[in-house]
Design an enzyme around this catalytic site. Structure first.
Site, PDB file in Angstrom:
ATOM      1  N   GLN A 176       0.980  -1.452  -0.095  1.00 13.68           N
ATOM      2  CA  GLN A 176      -0.002  -0.048  -0.020  1.00 13.68           C
ATOM      3  C   GLN A 176       0.883   1.309  -0.075  1.00 13.68           C
ATOM      4  O   GLN A 176       0.379   2.159  -0.374  1.00 13.68           O
ATOM      5  CB  GLN A 176      -0.969   0.248   1.120  1.00 13.68           C
ATOM      6  CG  GLN A 176      -0.161   0.090   2.684  1.00 13.68           C
ATOM      7  CD  GLN A 176      -1.143  -0.247   3.665  1.00 13.68           C
ATOM      8  OE1 GLN A 176      -2.573  -0.089   3.538  1.00 13.68           O
ATOM      9  NE2 GLN A 176      -0.680  -0.209   4.898  1.00 13.68           N
TER      10      GLN A 176
ATOM     11  N   HIS B  78      -2.087  -3.958  -5.918  1.00 16.88           N
ATOM     12  CA  HIS B  78      -1.390  -3.943  -4.335  1.00 16.88           C
ATOM     13  C   HIS B  78      -2.433  -4.249  -3.281  1.00 16.88           C
ATOM     14  O   HIS B  78      -3.609  -4.329  -3.548  1.00 16.88           O
ATOM     15  CB  HIS B  78      -1.117  -2.500  -4.053  1.00 16.88           C
ATOM     16  CG  HIS B  78      -2.052  -1.378  -3.619  1.00 16.88           C
ATOM     17  ND1 HIS B  78      -2.616  -1.610  -2.134  1.00 16.88           N
ATOM     18  CD2 HIS B  78      -3.218  -0.736  -4.208  1.00 16.88           C
ATOM     19  CE1 HIS B  78      -3.757  -0.828  -2.063  1.00 16.88           C
ATOM     20  NE2 HIS B  78      -4.068  -0.232  -3.224  1.00 16.88           N
ATOM     21  N   CYS B  79      -1.670  -4.867  -2.074  1.00 15.08           N
ATOM     22  CA  CYS B  79      -2.572  -5.344  -0.999  1.00 15.08           C
ATOM     23  C   CYS B  79      -1.648  -4.636   0.264  1.00 15.08           C
ATOM     24  O   CYS B  79      -1.235  -3.270  -0.059  1.00 15.08           O
ATOM     25  CB  CYS B  79      -2.389  -6.834  -0.930  1.00 15.08           C
ATOM     26  SG  CYS B  79      -0.700  -7.592  -0.753  1.00 15.08           S
ATOM     27  N   ASN B  80      -1.741  -4.992   1.330  1.00 13.49           N
ATOM     28  CA  ASN B  80      -1.394  -4.206   2.467  1.00 13.49           C
ATOM     29  C   ASN B  80       0.208  -4.393   2.636  1.00 13.49           C
ATOM     30  O   ASN B  80       0.838  -3.049   2.342  1.00 13.49           O
ATOM     31  CB  ASN B  80      -1.959  -4.704   3.820  1.00 13.49           C
ATOM     32  CG  ASN B  80      -3.211  -4.541   4.064  1.00 13.49           C
ATOM     33  OD1 ASN B  80      -4.225  -5.287   3.517  1.00 13.49           O
ATOM     34  ND2 ASN B  80      -3.818  -3.505   4.685  1.00 13.49           N
TER      35      ASN B  80
ATOM     36  N   GLY C 256       2.197  -6.168   0.081  1.00 12.14           N
ATOM     37  CA  GLY C 256       2.547  -6.576  -1.005  1.00 12.14           C
ATOM     38  C   GLY C 256       3.423  -7.790  -1.134  1.00 12.14           C
ATOM     39  O   GLY C 256       4.257  -8.395  -1.951  1.00 12.14           O
TER      40      GLY C 256
END
Length: 176
Positions: free
Chosen positions: A46, A117-119, A121
Site C-alpha cells: 500500500q 497492491h495489498c497491504n 505486497g
C-alpha cells in the site's frame, strides 16, 4: 526495490532490468508480437499505492486494490477497482481472478499501467499477479511463481493461497 521483467506468452522469462528505490514494486512488461509498445503491470504494498510521485513516475493509470481496509487515495486521478480480500488460508483467492484479470485487461486495452497492491505486497497482490499470469499468459504455476519471485523475492503467498494456485487450472474455469 523496483524490478522489471518481460513476458512473451507462455515461456518463462528472466528479469531484464532492475531499478532501485526506497519503495518496493514489481513492474511486469508484456510485449505483443506485432506491436513495439509495451503494456505494464505492477505489484506492491500500500505504500507505493499512496505515493502520488511514485505513481506518476511510473505512469500508473489503473490500481487494483486487493487489500483489506485500504482506501483509494486518488480517485479523481486514477481508475480503481477494489477487491477486498482477507489474507486467510481459507479465502478462495481463485474466485477473485476473473474480476482482477478483467480489470488488468481493461487497462491493457487502454494502453494503461496497472498497479496491483495489498497491504504488504507479499501474499494477496502476488497471488493475484500469479493468477493473472496463469490465466492470461497461460503459464504453469511454477513458471508464474518463479517470474514473480525473481522480480520480487519477498513474495510469500499464504499456505492456502499457495495450495489454491498450485491446483488452479484456468482452462477448466474458463470452459465451464
Amino acid at each position: 526495490m523496483w524490478c522489471l521483467f518481460r513476458s512473451h506468452g507462455p515461456s518463462p522469462v528472466s528479469p531484464a532490468k532492475l531499478l532501485y528505490s526506497n519503495r518496493r514494486l514489481i513492474l511486469t512488461r508484456h510485449h505483443r508480437t506485432r506491436q513495439p509498445n509495451y503494456k505494464t503491470h505492477a505489484q506492491s504494498s500500500q505504500d507505493a499505492a499512496h505515493d502520488l510521485d511514485v505513481l506518476r513516475k511510473f505512469k500508473v493509470t489503473h490500481v487494483l486494490n486487493v487489500a483489506y481496509g485500504v482506501a483509494n487515495p486518488f480517485p479523481h486521478l486514477l481508475h480503481y477497482r477494489t477487491v477486498t480480500l482477507l489474507d486467510l488460508p481459507d479465502t478462495d483467492i481463485t474466485s477473485y481472478f476473473p474480476e482482477g484479470c478483467a480489470f488488468i485487461e481493461e487497462a491493457r486495452a487502454e494502453e494503461g499501467v496497472v498497479l496491483v497492491h495489498c497491504n504488504a505486497g507479499v501474499s494477496r497482490s502476488s497471488s493475484m499477479v500469479i493468477g493473472y499470469l496463469m490465466t492470461r499468459e497461460r503459464l504453469a504455476f511454477n513458471d508464474a511463481f518463479s517470474q514473480v519471485k525473481a522480480a520480487r523475492p519477498s513474495i510469500c503467498p499464504n499456505p492456502g493461497f499457495l495450495l489454491q494456485l498450485k491446483n488452479y487450472n484456468p482452462q477448466a474455469s474458463t470452459s465451464s
